[in-house]
Design an enzyme around this catalytic site. Structure first.
Site, PDB file in Angstrom:
ATOM      1  N   ASN A 158       0.787  -1.232   0.000  1.00  0.00           N
ATOM      2  CA  ASN A 158       0.000   0.000   0.000  1.00  0.00           C
ATOM      3  C   ASN A 158       0.821   1.286   0.000  1.00  0.00           C
ATOM      4  O   ASN A 158       0.345   2.333  -0.452  1.00  0.00           O
ATOM      5  CB  ASN A 158      -1.001   0.007   1.157  1.00  0.00           C
ATOM      6  CG  ASN A 158      -0.370  -0.234   2.505  1.00  0.00           C
ATOM      7  OD1 ASN A 158       0.760  -0.721   2.605  1.00  0.00           O
ATOM      8  ND2 ASN A 158      -1.082   0.100   3.567  1.00  0.00           N
ATOM      9  N   ARG A 166      11.391   3.608   4.875  1.00  0.00           N
ATOM     10  CA  ARG A 166      11.320   3.623   6.342  1.00  0.00           C
ATOM     11  C   ARG A 166      12.102   2.470   6.968  1.00  0.00           C
ATOM     12  O   ARG A 166      12.495   2.544   8.136  1.00  0.00           O
ATOM     13  CB  ARG A 166       9.852   3.578   6.783  1.00  0.00           C
ATOM     14  CG  ARG A 166       9.644   4.070   8.202  1.00  0.00           C
ATOM     15  CD  ARG A 166       8.210   4.458   8.457  1.00  0.00           C
ATOM     16  NE  ARG A 166       7.323   3.329   8.595  1.00  0.00           N
ATOM     17  CZ  ARG A 166       6.015   3.439   8.781  1.00  0.00           C
ATOM     18  NH1 ARG A 166       5.458   4.639   8.804  1.00  0.00           N
ATOM     19  NH2 ARG A 166       5.267   2.372   8.907  1.00  0.00           N
ATOM     20  N   LYS A 181      12.363  -7.933   0.500  1.00  0.00           N
ATOM     21  CA  LYS A 181      11.314  -8.482  -0.353  1.00  0.00           C
ATOM     22  C   LYS A 181      10.161  -7.490  -0.443  1.00  0.00           C
ATOM     23  O   LYS A 181       9.393  -7.324   0.496  1.00  0.00           O
ATOM     24  CB  LYS A 181      10.773  -9.815   0.176  1.00  0.00           C
ATOM     25  CG  LYS A 181       9.884 -10.534  -0.847  1.00  0.00           C
ATOM     26  CD  LYS A 181       8.814 -11.384  -0.210  1.00  0.00           C
ATOM     27  CE  LYS A 181       7.655 -10.622   0.343  1.00  0.00           C
ATOM     28  NZ  LYS A 181       6.834  -9.922  -0.688  1.00  0.00           N
ATOM     29  N   PRO A 182      10.035  -6.818  -1.595  1.00  0.00           N
ATOM     30  CA  PRO A 182       8.878  -5.938  -1.786  1.00  0.00           C
ATOM     31  C   PRO A 182       7.615  -6.765  -1.993  1.00  0.00           C
ATOM     32  O   PRO A 182       7.671  -7.967  -2.267  1.00  0.00           O
ATOM     33  CB  PRO A 182       9.229  -5.152  -3.058  1.00  0.00           C
ATOM     34  CG  PRO A 182      10.657  -5.487  -3.376  1.00  0.00           C
ATOM     35  CD  PRO A 182      10.929  -6.810  -2.738  1.00  0.00           C
ATOM     36  N   GLU A 257       5.145  -4.128  12.324  1.00  0.00           N
ATOM     37  CA  GLU A 257       4.074  -3.129  12.220  1.00  0.00           C
ATOM     38  C   GLU A 257       2.927  -3.832  11.532  1.00  0.00           C
ATOM     39  O   GLU A 257       2.951  -4.058  10.319  1.00  0.00           O
ATOM     40  CB  GLU A 257       4.569  -1.905  11.437  1.00  0.00           C
ATOM     41  CG  GLU A 257       3.680  -0.686  11.621  1.00  0.00           C
ATOM     42  CD  GLU A 257       2.652  -0.560  10.517  1.00  0.00           C
ATOM     43  OE1 GLU A 257       1.479  -0.911  10.800  1.00  0.00           O
ATOM     44  OE2 GLU A 257       2.991  -0.153   9.414  1.00  0.00           O
ATOM     45  N   CYS A 291      -2.980   0.955   7.320  1.00  0.00           N
ATOM     46  CA  CYS A 291      -3.143   0.403   8.664  1.00  0.00           C
ATOM     47  C   CYS A 291      -3.560   1.487   9.649  1.00  0.00           C
ATOM     48  O   CYS A 291      -4.142   1.196  10.689  1.00  0.00           O
ATOM     49  CB  CYS A 291      -1.857  -0.272   9.117  1.00  0.00           C
ATOM     50  SG  CYS A 291      -0.408   0.793   9.014  1.00  0.00           S
ATOM     51  N   GLU A 388     -10.397  -5.113   9.934  1.00  0.00           N
ATOM     52  CA  GLU A 388      -9.764  -3.995   9.245  1.00  0.00           C
ATOM     53  C   GLU A 388     -10.375  -3.877   7.847  1.00  0.00           C
ATOM     54  O   GLU A 388     -10.240  -4.774   7.022  1.00  0.00           O
ATOM     55  CB  GLU A 388      -8.256  -4.220   9.166  1.00  0.00           C
ATOM     56  CG  GLU A 388      -7.477  -2.998   8.763  1.00  0.00           C
ATOM     57  CD  GLU A 388      -5.970  -3.190   8.919  1.00  0.00           C
ATOM     58  OE1 GLU A 388      -5.260  -2.194   9.069  1.00  0.00           O
ATOM     59  OE2 GLU A 388      -5.508  -4.350   8.898  1.00  0.00           O
ATOM     60  N   SER A 448       1.515  10.089  10.781  1.00  0.00           N
ATOM     61  CA  SER A 448       2.804   9.654  10.247  1.00  0.00           C
ATOM     62  C   SER A 448       3.747  10.834  10.080  1.00  0.00           C
ATOM     63  O   SER A 448       3.386  11.854   9.487  1.00  0.00           O
ATOM     64  CB  SER A 448       2.611   8.963   8.892  1.00  0.00           C
ATOM     65  OG  SER A 448       1.798   7.826   9.035  1.00  0.00           O
TER      66      SER A 448
END
Length: 484
Positions: A158, A166, A181-182, A257, A291, A388, A448
């Site tokens: 996302n 980060r 690993k994307p 996270e 999230c 969620e 954020s």
């Protein structure tokens, strides 16, 4: 004219030990534009062989990289920051094509990710230690910080640039090598970021990337290798638990996270205009696929009608469409599975008594679009109150007392972020203290920030990313006793 990119100029290979390479099998997987279903590119599909090569390269490079100077690492991060900023339009266009978010939001993510690189370029030269004397006066106690070692980095789809930045930035600043690993759904932005680090002068073997359609195979290989010393994961709580179990086998440092179920609380004394503006940011950013997205809206009964009407009006005015088209404010969801989930959650809530103020439909035509939706009078047993949502749906439930809403807000296994709107500072401080979350937004829908420690409690995760303590996740503390 909207910014664009040349598909033939995209990096689609694995990056191991300083070189781009195909998967040994020649296998690839497609990356789709969620607004059009068009295949943008076919990306190398790595497996066990490539995963082993990547982690072994990171292991070989660790000792030399750990001895690099703080200034060298800071300069690499600063150059990467400058290159990201210089390539904003291209990076945003790639991100919009593979993930769907509007270009304006994609550019905002590029800026946020770049700020992470700049922040940790400044933290790299501030890694400190301590020195003191033992209580008996016979020993000098010297405390130093050292890189934890090779790290496994796993990011979600996302925020493909910001999440990579980060994690990579503090690892670089601390002197750690990495295997990365994307996400399978959005690897192209991540690979473009890797190329920027290469251009910024990151040495061979420090950052190694394996794209794959089999995350468990690649990441599992890294976790069991005995070479990796830390794992940093952003994604679902379910997968996070699997990685924590795997990390236990080699006693690896872990930062997680994970999922969220954020409450958005509007007290009776709130500034309603401010609350609506905050709700738009907390709910609609990234089409609700975050999230940190507000999941449960608890609004005091005395102001619920006013808030709901004004919020629904703003939501209904949003322009839905292909994120690459100028003026688009809400793009598609990432894939059919996510679209089906959102539609099912809305249907369940309505069947249990919720009212649709706006939206609640799936537009015709290509793309995984869902009309931005506001539901009110949502019962507590509706599935979306405990799941969620990850979509552009706001579920509003009235409450009568502060004690009641605190109980409702905390009645969840997750604890990433909570939002509270009030004009009373004492109430703001009470809610900040009593909400069981890692982050609280008071009169703001956006928490954020590179200078702030990002992370949650309970089943929303372990550890923090960003802020002054973000680099600590990638450092070990060593104590040396010196006789005097």
């Amino acid at each position: 004219m909207s910014p664009s990119f040349d598909p033939s100029d995209l990096h689609t290979d694995l990056f191991i030990d300083g070189a781009w390479q195909k998967a040994a099998s020649g296998a690839t997987f497609p990356v789709e534009n969620p607004a059009t279903h068009e295949v943008i590119a076919n990306v190398a599909n790595g497996g066990v062989e490539e995963a082993l090569a990547a982690i072994e390269a990171a292991g070989r490079a660790q000792a030399a990289w750990a001895k690099s100077t703080p200034r060298e690492r800071a300069n690499i991060l600063r150059r990467a920051f400058e290159l990201v900023i210089a390539n904003t339009d291209r990076l945003a266009a790639i991100m919009t094509a593979e993930m769907g978010k509007p270009l304006a939001e994609a550019k905002g993510e590029v800026a946020y990710g770049a700020d992470m690189l700049r922040w940790f370029s400044e933290e790299a030269v501030r890694i400190g230690g301590d020195s003191t004397t033992s209580v008996d006066g016979n020993t000098r106690i010297m405390i130093t910080k050292e890189p934890v070692g090779p790290c496994v980095l796993v990011t979600p789809w996302n925020f493909p640039l910001a999440m990579g930045a980060r994690k990579i930035a503090p690892a670089v600043a601390a002197g750690c090598t990495m295997v990365f690993k994307p996400a399978e759904l959005t690897p192209l932005t991540s690979l473009a970021l890797v190329q920027i680090f290469r251009e910024a002068g990151l040495p061979d073997g420090v950052l190694n990337v394996v794209t794959t359609s089999s995350a468990s195979t690649v990441v599992g290989t890294w976790m069991s290798s005995g070479i990796a010393r830390k794992v940093s994961f952003t994604g679902s709580t379910e997968v996070g638990k699997i990685l924590l179990r795997q990390a236990a086998d080699n006693v690896m440092r872990s930062s997680m996270e994970l999922g969220g179920n954020a409450p958005f609380i509007v007290l009776a004394d709130a500034d309603i205009e401010k609350a609506v503006d905050g709700a738009m940011k907390a709910k609609m950013r990234n089409m609700g696929e975050a999230c940190t997205a507000a999941n449960r809206f608890y609004v005091h009964r005395s102001v619920v009608e006013e808030f709901s009407e004004k919020f629904a009006k703003k939501i209904s005015e949003l322009q839905v469409g292909n994120g690459a088209v100028e003026g688009t404010e809400v793009g598609p969801l990432i894939e059919q599975k996510g679209l089906d989930k959102v539609e099912s959650l809305v249907s369940d809530a309505v069947s249990k008594g919720a009212r649709v103020l706006t939206g609640g439909t799936r537009p015709e035509g290509p793309g995984y679009f869902y009309t931005p939706t506001v539901l009110t009078d949502v019962p507590l047993d509706a599935e979306l109150m405990s799941t969620e949502i990850f979509g552009p749906v706001a579920a509003i439930t009235p409450f009568d007392s502060e004690d009641e809403v605190l109980r409702l807000a905390n009645d969840t296994e997750w604890g990433l972020v909570g939002y509270v709107f009030t004009e009373n500072m004492n109430k703001a401080l009470r809610f900040s203290a009593e909400l069981e979350v890692g982050m609280v937004g008071v009169n703001t829908g956006l928490v954020s920030n590179p200078a702030a420690p990002f992370g949650g409690v309970k089943q929303s995760g372990l550890g923090r990313e960003g802020g002054k303590i973000g680099i600590e996740e990638f450092l070990e503390t060593k104590y040396t006793a010196i006789a005097v």
